[in-house]
Design an enzyme around this catalytic site. Sequence first.
Site, PDB file in Angstrom:
ATOM      1  N   SER A 124      -3.179  -2.603 -15.294  1.00 20.80           N
ATOM      2  CA  SER A 124      -2.301  -3.401 -16.155  1.00 20.80           C
ATOM      3  C   SER A 124      -2.520  -4.897 -15.962  1.00 20.80           C
ATOM      4  O   SER A 124      -1.865  -5.708 -16.627  1.00 20.80           O
ATOM      5  CB  SER A 124      -0.838  -3.074 -15.855  1.00 20.80           C
ATOM      6  OG  SER A 124      -0.576  -1.739 -16.173  1.00 20.80           O
TER       7      SER A 124
ATOM      8  N   THR B  68       0.344  -6.961  -6.155  1.00 20.72           N
ATOM      9  CA  THR B  68      -0.857  -7.501  -6.799  1.00 20.72           C
ATOM     10  C   THR B  68      -0.613  -8.994  -6.696  1.00 20.72           C
ATOM     11  O   THR B  68       0.479  -9.409  -6.305  1.00 20.72           O
ATOM     12  CB  THR B  68      -0.927  -7.056  -8.288  1.00 20.72           C
ATOM     13  OG1 THR B  68      -1.220  -5.653  -8.357  1.00 20.72           O
ATOM     14  CG2 THR B  68      -1.989  -7.782  -9.101  1.00 20.72           C
TER      15      THR B  68
ATOM     16  N   GLY C 217       2.797  -6.867 -10.663  1.00 16.99           N
ATOM     17  CA  GLY C 217       3.957  -6.078 -11.087  1.00 16.99           C
ATOM     18  C   GLY C 217       3.636  -4.733 -11.711  1.00 16.99           C
ATOM     19  O   GLY C 217       4.423  -4.240 -12.515  1.00 16.99           O
ATOM     20  N   GLY C 218       2.471  -4.122 -11.380  1.00 18.32           N
ATOM     21  CA  GLY C 218       2.165  -2.809 -11.969  1.00 18.32           C
ATOM     22  C   GLY C 218       2.273  -2.888 -13.477  1.00 18.32           C
ATOM     23  O   GLY C 218       1.804  -3.847 -14.101  1.00 18.32           O
TER      24      GLY C 218
ATOM     25  N   THR D 249      -5.894  -7.272  -6.584  1.00 16.68           N
ATOM     26  CA  THR D 249      -4.880  -6.365  -6.055  1.00 16.68           C
ATOM     27  C   THR D 249      -5.424  -5.400  -5.020  1.00 16.68           C
ATOM     28  O   THR D 249      -6.624  -5.102  -5.003  1.00 16.68           O
ATOM     29  CB  THR D 249      -4.276  -5.549  -7.231  1.00 16.68           C
ATOM     30  OG1 THR D 249      -3.203  -4.746  -6.760  1.00 16.68           O
ATOM     31  CG2 THR D 249      -5.311  -4.646  -7.894  1.00 16.68           C
TER      32      THR D 249
HETATM   33  N1  GLY Z   1      -2.664  -2.391  -9.318  1.00 11.24           N
HETATM   34  C1  GLY Z   1      -2.025  -2.839 -10.480  1.00 11.24           C
HETATM   35  C2  GLY Z   1      -2.856  -2.722 -11.700  1.00 11.24           C
HETATM   36  O1  GLY Z   1      -4.069  -2.739 -11.597  1.00 11.24           O
HETATM   37  O2  GLY Z   1      -2.329  -2.591 -12.770  1.00 11.24           O
END
Ligand code: GLY
Length: 574
Positions: A449, A377, A469-470, A395
Amino acid sequence: MIRRMTALVALLLLVVPISAAPLRDEAVSSRDGLVVCTSAPACDAGTGILARGGNAVDAAVATAFALAVTHPSAGNLGGGGFMLVRTPNGDATTFDYREKAPLKATRTMYLRDGQIDISLTNAGYLAPGVPGTVRGLALAHKRFGKLPWKELVMPAVQLAEEGFVLSDALSKSLNKQLSGAMGRFPTSVEAYGKPGGGRWASGDRIVLKELGKTLRAIATNGPDVFYKGWIADRIAEDAAANGGLITKDDLAKYEAKERTPIRGQFRGFDIITMPPPSSGGVALIEMLNILEPFDLKSKGRNTAESMHLQIEAMRRAYLDRARFLGDPDFVHVPIADLISKEHARTLSGSIDPLKATNSVELGKDIVTVTAQEPDETTHFSVIDRNGTAVSNTYTLEGGFGSRVVVKGAGFLLNNEMGDFNKNPGVTDLTGNIGTPANLIDPGKRMLSSMTPVIVAKNGRVVLITGSPGGRTIINTVLSVVLGVTEFGLGVRDAVDAPRMHHQWLPDAVTIERDGTTEEVVQKLRAMGHTVNVAGTQGDANSIEVDEGGRATGAADRRSPDGKTSIPRGLTSRR
Ligand code: GLY
């Protein structure tokens, strides 16, 4: 990646001494605006727009399009994200351009023989949600833009058509993709492979001809060419030919949304951030509220006592995230309750200052282990000379998303569908979550996130931050916000400071490799925490603004190609 490291590796890393990060991007300040992002040519595209009289939203749009060229692992046309804007009078708004599930999506589309087949969301034609980026940037521009749309897209067109020089890091990551997951898709090899074959090297120039053509069409014709014109045709044809779900109807119906930001208060600072379908804003404010009664500053930032309290706040907020958060257009999310001081008081009161809470016991009504999320992201922060601030995170989900380049259009599609809960009602200890709020439904946005944040005090912007970072995003942002608001650090030190991550389940904290000592780890273990020490966390490209209106940027040194860019021809570093 962090969480995948084995305990053995983590243990070995414990012997690595704490070392200073290499000195790059020392504080760069300006009164004429700044762009801080993860890829230098894209940051420069943004400040080029500031230098031409564009405002922060103009610069953000230009930076986002340029990142789609120069940072292909996460910068995108085929993904989605969130933009938070605060104007100098204190008004703030957000643009939600998160992807949506295609209309043909079903709740069980990723199950095979009753089990989640993760390969279907990792890569390929079934992985993408309906892209939102082009609509989102156009909506933000329509609302705030000063310069013509075309002028904002053209720097990206030039970067794609004329090419740009590959950094060491990007050449390596392209080589890895081309010989790995991306190598399965001929259109992706055609777009990103080295002409004539062979491996990319640092200093090579890459030209992205078809991406340039697509960007030029968007520059000239506006977002409709992407959602209703020939680009939509290419996306739908490619999906139909390869077992994908996205249709022209999906694209024509996609809309980005302006949403009211959520706001919290922490030690006199106003925290302005993203509402659902971001889980980040709610969780961030909840964690700050939980921590407010404790005096972390006197305990010291990196002591076991202080880290224990932060871990316990993370554990509680991430449990609420799993319980309640999803797309607010589809499910009721009790935002006001979750970010209330009253709720936080109950949660703070449940923390034992000397002992770790058991996560399974805490959430036994929905016992599960949250799924691992890839940590690609990208986040950038922008401010202009008038004080308009933009915090943007967007992302493709995993690095290079679905790894599928759309035939005839040259851009990568996301693999964001993996952010949904994929096995309804099945929650277990292997990494799956099946709570209702984030199940797949046609047209629904998957929970995110991503946590773009602007912190203000006494009516003026103090900090602009966010991160990739997820699920670690929310804790990276917490770390930077606490650094400035609780520990009184300057932005450079707040961004450099060690980070850690706990997400309720798995019930373990991961502390950055250089972020602690053996003594602290042993103390945390004695309190009952499972501790891993590994890797680095996030890429929090941030801006701080002082009382005199001078902005200072801090590109995160954890990522190799970032930059704080100042508008050329306008500013000195003052
Ligand atoms: N792809 C990461 C998020 O949206 O949390």
